[in-house]
Scaffold this motif. Structure first.
Motif, mmCIF file in Angstrom:
data_model
loop_
_atom_site.group_PDB
_atom_site.id
_atom_site.type_symbol
_atom_site.label_atom_id
_atom_site.label_comp_id
_atom_site.label_asym_id
_atom_site.label_seq_id
_atom_site.Cartn_x
_atom_site.Cartn_y
_atom_site.Cartn_z
ATOM 1 N N ALA A 197 0.853 -1.183 0.000
ATOM 2 C CA ALA A 197 0.000 0.000 0.000
ATOM 3 C C ALA A 197 0.892 1.237 0.000
ATOM 4 C CB ALA A 197 -0.917 -0.002 1.220
ATOM 5 N N LEU A 198 1.030 1.844 -1.169
ATOM 6 C CA LEU A 198 1.817 3.068 -1.277
ATOM 7 C C LEU A 198 0.999 4.246 -0.768
ATOM 8 C CD1 LEU A 198 3.320 2.543 -4.846
ATOM 9 C CD2 LEU A 198 4.486 2.201 -2.668
ATOM 10 N N THR A 231 -0.372 -5.985 2.425
ATOM 11 C CA THR A 231 0.419 -6.858 3.284
ATOM 12 C C THR A 231 1.669 -6.141 3.780
ATOM 13 O OG1 THR A 231 1.649 -7.808 1.422
ATOM 14 C CG2 THR A 231 -0.407 -8.900 2.058
ATOM 15 N N ALA A 232 1.896 -4.935 3.254
ATOM 16 C CA ALA A 232 2.970 -4.062 3.707
ATOM 17 C C ALA A 232 2.524 -2.638 3.419
ATOM 18 C CB ALA A 232 4.286 -4.365 2.992
ATOM 19 N N VAL A 233 3.072 -1.689 4.164
ATOM 20 C CA VAL A 233 2.775 -0.289 3.902
ATOM 21 C C VAL A 233 4.076 0.390 3.495
ATOM 22 C CG1 VAL A 233 3.031 0.380 6.346
ATOM 23 C CG2 VAL A 233 1.718 1.826 4.783
ATOM 24 N N SER A 234 3.992 1.175 2.411
ATOM 25 C CA SER A 234 5.181 1.824 1.857
ATOM 26 C C SER A 234 4.926 3.320 1.760
ATOM 27 C CB SER A 234 5.516 1.234 0.482
ATOM 28 O OG SER A 234 6.767 1.696 0.012
ATOM 29 N N PRO A 235 5.274 4.063 2.816
ATOM 30 C CA PRO A 235 4.980 5.494 2.865
ATOM 31 C C PRO A 235 6.131 6.354 2.344
ATOM 32 C CG PRO A 235 5.757 4.773 4.984
ATOM 33 C CD PRO A 235 5.809 3.564 4.076
ATOM 34 N N ALA A 251 -0.752 -3.095 13.361
ATOM 35 C CA ALA A 251 -1.511 -3.577 12.207
ATOM 36 C C ALA A 251 -0.893 -4.824 11.591
ATOM 37 C CB ALA A 251 -1.618 -2.472 11.152
ATOM 38 N N GLY A 252 0.293 -5.206 12.036
ATOM 39 C CA GLY A 252 0.965 -6.383 11.498
ATOM 40 C C GLY A 252 1.583 -6.174 10.136
ATOM 41 N N LEU A 253 1.943 -4.919 9.811
ATOM 42 C CA LEU A 253 2.479 -4.617 8.485
ATOM 43 C C LEU A 253 3.937 -4.163 8.577
ATOM 44 C CD1 LEU A 253 -0.390 -2.609 6.727
ATOM 45 C CD2 LEU A 253 0.009 -5.083 6.748
ATOM 46 N N PRO A 254 4.819 -4.735 7.768
ATOM 47 C CA PRO A 254 6.161 -4.183 7.649
ATOM 48 C C PRO A 254 6.109 -2.829 6.961
ATOM 49 C CG PRO A 254 5.839 -5.946 6.062
ATOM 50 C CD PRO A 254 4.617 -5.932 6.927
ATOM 51 N N VAL A 255 7.089 -1.982 7.261
ATOM 52 C CA VAL A 255 7.156 -0.629 6.714
ATOM 53 C C VAL A 255 8.374 -0.528 5.794
ATOM 54 C CG1 VAL A 255 7.379 1.829 7.245
ATOM 55 C CG2 VAL A 255 6.050 0.327 8.754
ATOM 56 N N VAL A 256 8.129 -0.093 4.555
ATOM 57 C CA VAL A 256 9.202 0.072 3.572
ATOM 58 C C VAL A 256 9.105 1.484 3.001
ATOM 59 C CG1 VAL A 256 10.255 -0.800 1.463
ATOM 60 C CG2 VAL A 256 9.130 -2.395 3.035
ATOM 61 N N PRO A 257 9.817 2.448 3.591
ATOM 62 C CA PRO A 257 9.720 3.835 3.136
ATOM 63 C C PRO A 257 10.379 4.059 1.773
ATOM 64 C CG PRO A 257 10.578 3.688 5.386
ATOM 65 C CD PRO A 257 10.636 2.321 4.795
ATOM 66 N N TRP A 258 9.882 5.083 1.085
ATOM 67 C CA TRP A 258 10.456 5.521 -0.189
ATOM 68 C C TRP A 258 10.618 7.034 -0.150
ATOM 69 C CZ3 TRP A 258 7.642 9.155 -2.802
ATOM 70 C CH2 TRP A 258 6.274 9.269 -2.463
ATOM 71 N N THR A 259 11.322 7.636 -1.073
ATOM 72 C CA THR A 259 12.501 7.134 -1.737
ATOM 73 C C THR A 259 13.663 7.676 -0.915
ATOM 74 O OG1 THR A 259 11.413 7.184 -3.900
ATOM 75 C CG2 THR A 259 13.817 7.115 -3.888
#
Length: 319
Positions: A197-198, A231-235, A251-259
């Motif tokens: 989820a971007l 299944t993941a959040v990418s803020p 929420a049980g979601l890994p966080v993968v920030p950008w950029t």
């Protein structure tokens, strides 16, 4: 689970974005995930491009696809109004900055005579590299505020899922989108695929969030992302702080920030517990990972012939 390095649009800071040379360079550097953007052409072909209109920064006209083409020049026109043949005339290997302070002008190595690739061609490239351990992060470019430029989200997702499945890549793929309608449809069509989820500060309104209202979640973006099927959040990385990470854990979601391109900011995000970082400069992140003693993704090089996908050759694989 170790923190991952995700190559943004391949390695945008180092090679032309969303191109085969750029993606190959990221693989050769070594990334955990290869991120790129996909859009739909007028003749229903899946091509790599970040913009829903042909960008004057990443693309240049070289000539019409046929004599007297009324749509030429193509730069500035909607991608969805052009055919693959028209888009394949564009030069996509030389960045053409519109401003003198373009942040990539000094670091991106041009690769002239590079054309806009299809998704099928990218899958062939990854297969030729034998990069089975590299996850593909396919961002579907869909803007719910611009229905005039955006394909039907169901048709678009169906075409992407079908092409990935033909190449036996669904198990090693994540579907990404700022348009959370895509997440809902992908959950239905490919429940085993990861869904990112971007989100950014400009897309916090319900039209982007498949009708969800953040106020119904107390402003909790990760909770809303989980409800949308992520299944993941990418803020956007500026959104990430200790509170965001706490909510994502709940929420049980890994966080993968950008950029994330600056090592100091990357280090701070790792300290907060980010599961991965999306970067234009995988080389910088690899140096940071090395300094911290973190496991590094292995570089890969082309090692085998391209396998035929199930169902026979795809037209998308010829471009």
């Amino acid at each position: 689970m170790h923190a991952e390095i995700h190559g943004h649009r391949g390695a945008r800071g180092l090679r032309p974005e969303n191109t085969l040379p750029g993606l190959a360079h990221a693989l050769e550097l070594g990334v955990d995930a290869l991120e790129f953007d996909v859009a739909l052409t007028a003749d229903r072909r899946l091509v790599l491009t970040h913009d829903l209109t042909v960008s004057p920064v990443t693309s240049a006209d070289t000539g019409p696809a046929r004599a007297g083409d009324p749509l030429f020049p193509y730069v500035g026109r909607p991608v969805g109004a052009l055919t693959l043949a028209q888009l394949r005339t564009l030069e996509c290997g030389v960045r053409l900055p519109l401003r003198p302070d373009d942040r990539f002008a000094a670091t991106q190595v041009p690769v002239p005579h590079t054309r806009m690739p299809t998704l099928g061609a990218v899958l062939g490239l990854v297969d030729a590299y034998g990069a089975d351990g590299v996850r593909l992060h396919v961002e579907l470019k869909s803007d719910p505020t611009r229905p005039d430029l955006t394909p039907d989200p169901r048709e678009f997702t169906e075409l992407v899922v079908a092409e990935l499945d033909r190449h036996d890549r669904l198990g090693g793929t994540a579907i990404l989108s700022f348009d959370w309608r895509i997440l809902r449809i992908a959950r239905e069509l490919a429940p085993a695929a990861r869904r990112y989820a971007l989100i950014e500060l400009d897309t916090l309104e319900s039209v982007w969030l498949d009708g969800l209202l953040l106020s119904d979640f107390g402003g909790d973006v990760p909770a809303a992302a989980a409800a949308a099927g992520g299944t993941a959040v990418s803020p956007e990385h500026v959104m990430v702080d200790e509170e965001f990470m706490r909510r994502a854990a709940a929420a049980g979601l890994p966080v993968v920030p950008w950029t994330v391109n600056e090592p100091d900011r990357a280090a701070a995000l790792l300290d907060l517990g980010a599961a991965g970082l999306v970067t234009d400069y995988p080389d910088r992140m690899r140096a940071l990972w090395t300094g911290r003693g973190l496991p590094l993704p292995a570089p890969v090089t082309a090692c085998r012939a391209v396998r035929e996908p199930r169902g026979g050759p795809s037209p998308a694989r010829t471009a």
